[in-house]
Design an enzyme around this catalytic site. Sequence first.
Site, short mmCIF file in Angstrom:
data_model
loop_
_atom_site.label_atom_id
_atom_site.label_comp_id
_atom_site.label_asym_id
_atom_site.label_seq_id
_atom_site.Cartn_x
_atom_site.Cartn_y
_atom_site.Cartn_z
N SER A 161 -7.12 3.43 5.57
CA SER A 161 -7.49 2.30 5.28
C SER A 161 -6.78 1.67 3.80
O SER A 161 -6.51 2.39 3.58
CB SER A 161 -9.02 1.55 5.56
OG SER A 161 -9.70 2.49 4.59
N LYS A 162 -6.65 0.87 3.85
CA LYS A 162 -6.44 0.09 1.99
C LYS A 162 -6.97 1.18 1.14
O LYS A 162 -5.91 1.54 0.55
CB LYS A 162 -7.17 -1.15 1.99
CG LYS A 162 -5.66 -2.29 0.93
CD LYS A 162 -5.71 -3.21 1.90
CE LYS A 162 -4.53 -3.60 0.89
NZ LYS A 162 -3.81 -4.48 1.06
N ARG A 163 -8.53 0.76 1.39
CA ARG A 163 -9.34 2.18 0.20
C ARG A 163 -8.76 3.62 0.21
O ARG A 163 -9.16 3.85 -0.82
CB ARG A 163 -10.45 1.64 1.17
CG ARG A 163 -11.30 1.51 -0.70
CD ARG A 163 -13.06 1.45 -0.52
NE ARG A 163 -13.07 1.64 1.47
CZ ARG A 163 -14.42 2.67 1.51
NH1 ARG A 163 -14.30 3.25 0.14
NH2 ARG A 163 -14.14 3.13 2.66
#
Length: 489
Positions: free
Chosen positions: A254-256
């Site tokens: 994910s982006k994180r």
Amino acid sequence: MVTVRTRYAGSPTGYLHIGGAWNTFFVWLFARHNRGTMILRMEDTDRTRSTQEFEQAILEDIRWLGLDWDEGPDVGGSSGPYRQTERFDLYTKFARELLQRGAAYECFCTPEELEAERRRARERRAPYRYSGRCRNLSAGERERFLAEGRKPAIRVHIKDFGHSIVVDDLVRGRVEFSPEHLDDYIIVRSDGSPLYNFANIVDDHLMTITHVIRGAEHLSNTPKQLVMYEALGWPPPQFAHLPVILGTDRKKLSKRSGDTAVRDYRRQGYLPEALLNFFALMGWYPEEDREIYTVQELVEKFRVADLGKASPVFDPAKLNWLNGVYMRQALGTAPGRVVEVCLVVLAAHGVISEPASTEQRAYVEQVVRVLGDRLKVGGDILTYGDFFFTDVTYDPAAEQKYLRQPQVSGLLRTLADRLEGDGAWGRETAETVVRGLAEEQGIHSREIIHPVRVALTGKTAGPGLFELMELLGRQRVVARLRAAAARAA
Ligand code: GLU
């Protein structure tokens, strides 16, 4: 032997992300290993979200990674155009052909009618499949719908195959799909625009693509596409579905967990060759006991059969380590490369102009020399050397420990007085004056070196003090010593 033609079919609805770049790299490796053709295609049929800017950005980022292509929207080629929005007449032509062959039919259902079907399925708690009510319309019914002003969509007619649909995947092996799960899906909307599954196979066929290498999320689309290849009498390409990348938390990246745009990595000062080496290690170990490879070596060694089915983990710590290896190498053989990545970071932070002026570049060259292999990524130029570019930000603990001490204020002020003036300036002068003052005061030189370092850099650790003094220059050194003296008092 078939001549390999393979493609990356990105959608210009956003920037190139890690997953897309990783996919592009394998497509490229495969093309280059086999001395085949690498094609870029823009799947831009989603007109509301696709933009020219994203297309440009995707091409730019692929180029930045050091990957090239033989055919594409910018360079053209024998099977263009390479943007789907420029190929609508081809989709119309083959949609007609499917209609003529009885492999597709016009569907006049309105969104409300379809919603009612869906609602009924929900009420029965059954998975929704299109009822097929437009499959066998009579000529009269068709006329009536047209007279009502309805515009038909086109659906594929999924026939009863009596056997499962098999995807012989180069990565996953044989994957069987039961045709019951397919319903008569739409290939052309009522406004005439094609859907992904249809445009994709028309293009892959007309572009004589031999190998489709794409993400696992498309595996479930493949049986739908195979149905159309069969209906049109086209031999399908070979498929290789790459596994889904996971973050270190073992969840889908994910982006994180790192799935940001490639250009963010560029702005943080990563070297493209480090990223490519890192990509290669995700899902493919060229050799068991080695981790560093040149791109040329990867091209020579790459085999689709060696790609693993297991999901690779995107480990930022590993990327940082690899980048550090490449930065160290570059410092020795091509320091200009390190300067380049640092300039990108500094410009992204608005610390220098873009492009950098000759003076700025020369200054950054010196900062890079002074920071040396502390630079694991370009961004470290600000982590360890922000004070070369901006005012000092004092680390509170460092300030407390080294500046807020009796006598420090006086020492810094005296040092400032002695360094001021117009005598020679350089690391020797700085060292002589600092050590001389310590001796005179009867204190150990570190009792002055530590506070001076904090006064000039805000930190307790960093590059050689006298070297950094030389580079900061007399004026800034004197001003910072006085400012720190005033805080320490
Ligand atoms: N446009 C699709 C995507 O970006 C391409 C899928 C494919 O390679 O067939 O996911």
